[in-house]
Design a protein around this motif. Structure first.
Motif, PDB file in Angstrom:
ATOM      1  N   ILE A   1      66.678 -35.761 -51.652  1.00  0.00           N
ATOM      2  CA  ILE A   1      67.483 -34.698 -50.766  1.00  0.00           C
ATOM      3  C   ILE A   1      68.922 -35.049 -51.071  1.00  0.00           C
ATOM      4  N   GLU A   2      69.689 -34.425 -51.480  1.00  0.00           N
ATOM      5  CA  GLU A   2      71.065 -34.504 -51.669  1.00  0.00           C
ATOM      6  C   GLU A   2      71.985 -34.100 -50.633  1.00  0.00           C
ATOM      7  N   GLN A   3      72.619 -34.821 -50.031  1.00  0.00           N
ATOM      8  CA  GLN A   3      73.414 -34.522 -48.834  1.00  0.00           C
ATOM      9  C   GLN A   3      74.438 -33.517 -49.058  1.00  0.00           C
ATOM     10  N   GLY A   4      74.330 -32.537 -48.337  1.00  0.00           N
ATOM     11  CA  GLY A   4      75.360 -31.497 -48.109  1.00  0.00           C
ATOM     12  C   GLY A   4      74.892 -30.291 -49.257  1.00  0.00           C
ATOM     13  N   TYR A   5      73.711 -30.500 -49.895  1.00  0.00           N
ATOM     14  CA  TYR A   5      73.318 -29.366 -50.903  1.00  0.00           C
ATOM     15  C   TYR A   5      71.957 -28.728 -50.133  1.00  0.00           C
ATOM     16  N   SER A   6      71.760 -27.572 -50.691  1.00  0.00           N
ATOM     17  CA  SER A   6      70.585 -26.877 -50.060  1.00  0.00           C
ATOM     18  C   SER A   6      69.313 -27.696 -50.986  1.00  0.00           C
ATOM     19  N   PHE A   7      68.196 -27.773 -50.360  1.00  0.00           N
ATOM     20  CA  PHE A   7      67.077 -28.557 -51.005  1.00  0.00           C
ATOM     21  C   PHE A   7      65.858 -27.571 -50.819  1.00  0.00           C
ATOM     22  N   ASP A   8      65.179 -27.562 -51.836  1.00  0.00           N
ATOM     23  CA  ASP A   8      63.786 -26.792 -51.893  1.00  0.00           C
ATOM     24  C   ASP A   8      62.963 -27.478 -52.919  1.00  0.00           C
ATOM     25  N   THR A   9      61.574 -27.319 -52.530  1.00  0.00           N
ATOM     26  CA  THR A   9      60.587 -27.856 -53.408  1.00  0.00           C
ATOM     27  C   THR A   9      59.424 -27.159 -53.075  1.00  0.00           C
ATOM     28  N   SER A  10      58.152 -27.317 -53.891  1.00  0.00           N
ATOM     29  CA  SER A  10      57.090 -26.661 -53.735  1.00  0.00           C
ATOM     30  C   SER A  10      55.839 -27.484 -54.000  1.00  0.00           C
ATOM     31  N   PHE A  11      54.653 -27.195 -53.609  1.00  0.00           N
ATOM     32  CA  PHE A  11      53.515 -27.933 -53.799  1.00  0.00           C
ATOM     33  C   PHE A  11      52.629 -27.168 -54.069  1.00  0.00           C
ATOM     34  N   GLN A  12      51.727 -27.306 -54.978  1.00  0.00           N
ATOM     35  CA  GLN A  12      50.441 -26.734 -55.453  1.00  0.00           C
ATOM     36  C   GLN A  12      49.363 -27.381 -54.903  1.00  0.00           C
ATOM     37  N   LEU A  13      48.516 -26.962 -53.915  1.00  0.00           N
ATOM     38  CA  LEU A  13      47.415 -27.761 -53.537  1.00  0.00           C
ATOM     39  C   LEU A  13      45.949 -27.293 -54.009  1.00  0.00           C
ATOM     40  N   GLU A  14      45.086 -28.344 -54.186  1.00  0.00           N
ATOM     41  CA  GLU A  14      43.848 -27.764 -54.640  1.00  0.00           C
ATOM     42  C   GLU A  14      42.854 -28.421 -53.746  1.00  0.00           C
ATOM     43  N   ASP A  15      41.589 -27.703 -53.535  1.00  0.00           N
ATOM     44  CA  ASP A  15      40.418 -28.083 -53.006  1.00  0.00           C
ATOM     45  C   ASP A  15      39.675 -29.173 -53.772  1.00  0.00           C
ATOM     46  N   THR A  16      39.795 -30.469 -52.915  1.00  0.00           N
ATOM     47  CA  THR A  16      39.303 -31.386 -53.544  1.00  0.00           C
ATOM     48  C   THR A  16      38.049 -31.488 -53.786  1.00  0.00           C
ATOM     49  N   ARG A  17      36.954 -30.698 -53.450  1.00  0.00           N
ATOM     50  CA  ARG A  17      35.577 -30.398 -53.647  1.00  0.00           C
ATOM     51  C   ARG A  17      35.305 -29.618 -55.074  1.00  0.00           C
ATOM     52  N   THR A  18      36.292 -28.722 -55.406  1.00  0.00           N
ATOM     53  CA  THR A  18      36.079 -27.865 -56.428  1.00  0.00           C
ATOM     54  C   THR A  18      37.191 -27.778 -57.517  1.00  0.00           C
ATOM     55  N   ASN A  19      38.360 -28.579 -57.255  1.00  0.00           N
ATOM     56  CA  ASN A  19      39.486 -28.761 -57.977  1.00  0.00           C
ATOM     57  C   ASN A  19      39.960 -27.460 -58.374  1.00  0.00           C
ATOM     58  N   GLU A  20      39.740 -26.526 -57.771  1.00  0.00           N
ATOM     59  CA  GLU A  20      40.310 -25.148 -57.810  1.00  0.00           C
ATOM     60  C   GLU A  20      41.348 -25.082 -56.760  1.00  0.00           C
ATOM     61  N   PRO A  21      42.563 -23.973 -56.713  1.00  0.00           N
ATOM     62  CA  PRO A  21      43.448 -23.775 -55.960  1.00  0.00           C
ATOM     63  C   PRO A  21      43.010 -23.608 -54.478  1.00  0.00           C
ATOM     64  N   LEU A  22      43.747 -24.348 -53.438  1.00  0.00           N
ATOM     65  CA  LEU A  22      43.254 -24.167 -52.037  1.00  0.00           C
ATOM     66  C   LEU A  22      43.658 -23.098 -51.665  1.00  0.00           C
ATOM     67  N   ILE A  23      42.864 -22.247 -51.161  1.00  0.00           N
ATOM     68  CA  ILE A  23      43.072 -20.741 -50.783  1.00  0.00           C
ATOM     69  C   ILE A  23      43.723 -21.122 -49.357  1.00  0.00           C
ATOM     70  N   LEU A  24      44.817 -20.472 -49.074  1.00  0.00           N
ATOM     71  CA  LEU A  24      45.617 -20.403 -47.743  1.00  0.00           C
ATOM     72  C   LEU A  24      45.875 -19.056 -47.176  1.00  0.00           C
ATOM     73  N   THR A  25      45.032 -17.976 -47.465  1.00  0.00           N
ATOM     74  CA  THR A  25      45.178 -16.847 -46.722  1.00  0.00           C
ATOM     75  C   THR A  25      44.888 -16.818 -45.219  1.00  0.00           C
ATOM     76  N   ASN A  26      45.861 -16.425 -44.581  1.00  0.00           N
ATOM     77  CA  ASN A  26      45.869 -16.354 -43.026  1.00  0.00           C
ATOM     78  C   ASN A  26      46.184 -17.898 -42.334  1.00  0.00           C
ATOM     79  N   ALA A  27      46.664 -18.906 -43.345  1.00  0.00           N
ATOM     80  CA  ALA A  27      46.917 -20.102 -42.866  1.00  0.00           C
ATOM     81  C   ALA A  27      48.627 -19.857 -42.515  1.00  0.00           C
ATOM     82  N   SER A  28      49.104 -21.057 -41.790  1.00  0.00           N
ATOM     83  CA  SER A  28      50.298 -21.165 -41.465  1.00  0.00           C
ATOM     84  C   SER A  28      50.936 -22.884 -41.914  1.00  0.00           C
ATOM     85  N   THR A  29      51.931 -23.082 -41.981  1.00  0.00           N
ATOM     86  CA  THR A  29      52.613 -24.325 -42.484  1.00  0.00           C
ATOM     87  C   THR A  29      53.664 -24.673 -41.480  1.00  0.00           C
TER      88      THR A  29
END
Length: 111
Positions: free
Chosen positions: A10-38
């Motif tokens: 994180i650079e001090q004084g600057y906007s910071f953003d990043t993203s993560f793409q999660l997967e279901d470890t049982r299927t190696n498919e994208p983790l479905i996050l419908t109706n979830a919150s973070t």
């Protein structure tokens, strides 16, 4: 669900953003996050009482993509150094730690 470890800078004084793409470890498919919150939090140490909350959103529920961000004002108030952070998912009454890691806050030269 396995916890994804990702260290961030994180650079001090600057906007910071990043993203993560999660997967279901049982299927190696994208983790479905419908109706979830973070929720995502940054602390100096795991036991620190003070913290900074990231803005945290699920940007693509079908692809398991979570984004976190801090404003330039928020990063300006951070002292340079090492921190820890994590991202939690809340879904169907359950809570999961999805991402964790170290965060390095670097001081800026230009203000």
């Amino acid at each position: 669900m396995a916890v994804y470890v990702s260290n961030i800078v994180i650079e001090q004084g600057y906007s910071f953003d990043t993203s993560f793409q999660l997967e279901d470890t049982r299927t190696n498919e994208p983790l479905i996050l419908t109706n979830a919150s973070t929720k995502a939090t940054l602390k100096k140490t795991y036991t620190s009482s003070s913290s900074v909350s990231f803005a945290s959103t699920i940007t693509s529920p079908e692809q398991g993509t979570i984004s976190i961000s801090l404003t330039a004002s928020q990063t300006r108030s951070l002292k340079p150094g090492r921190y820890v952070y994590d991202v939690k998912i809340f879904n169907e009454g359950r809570e999961y730690k999805a991402v964790e890691g170290a965060a390095l806050v670097r001081a800026g030269v230009t203000t």
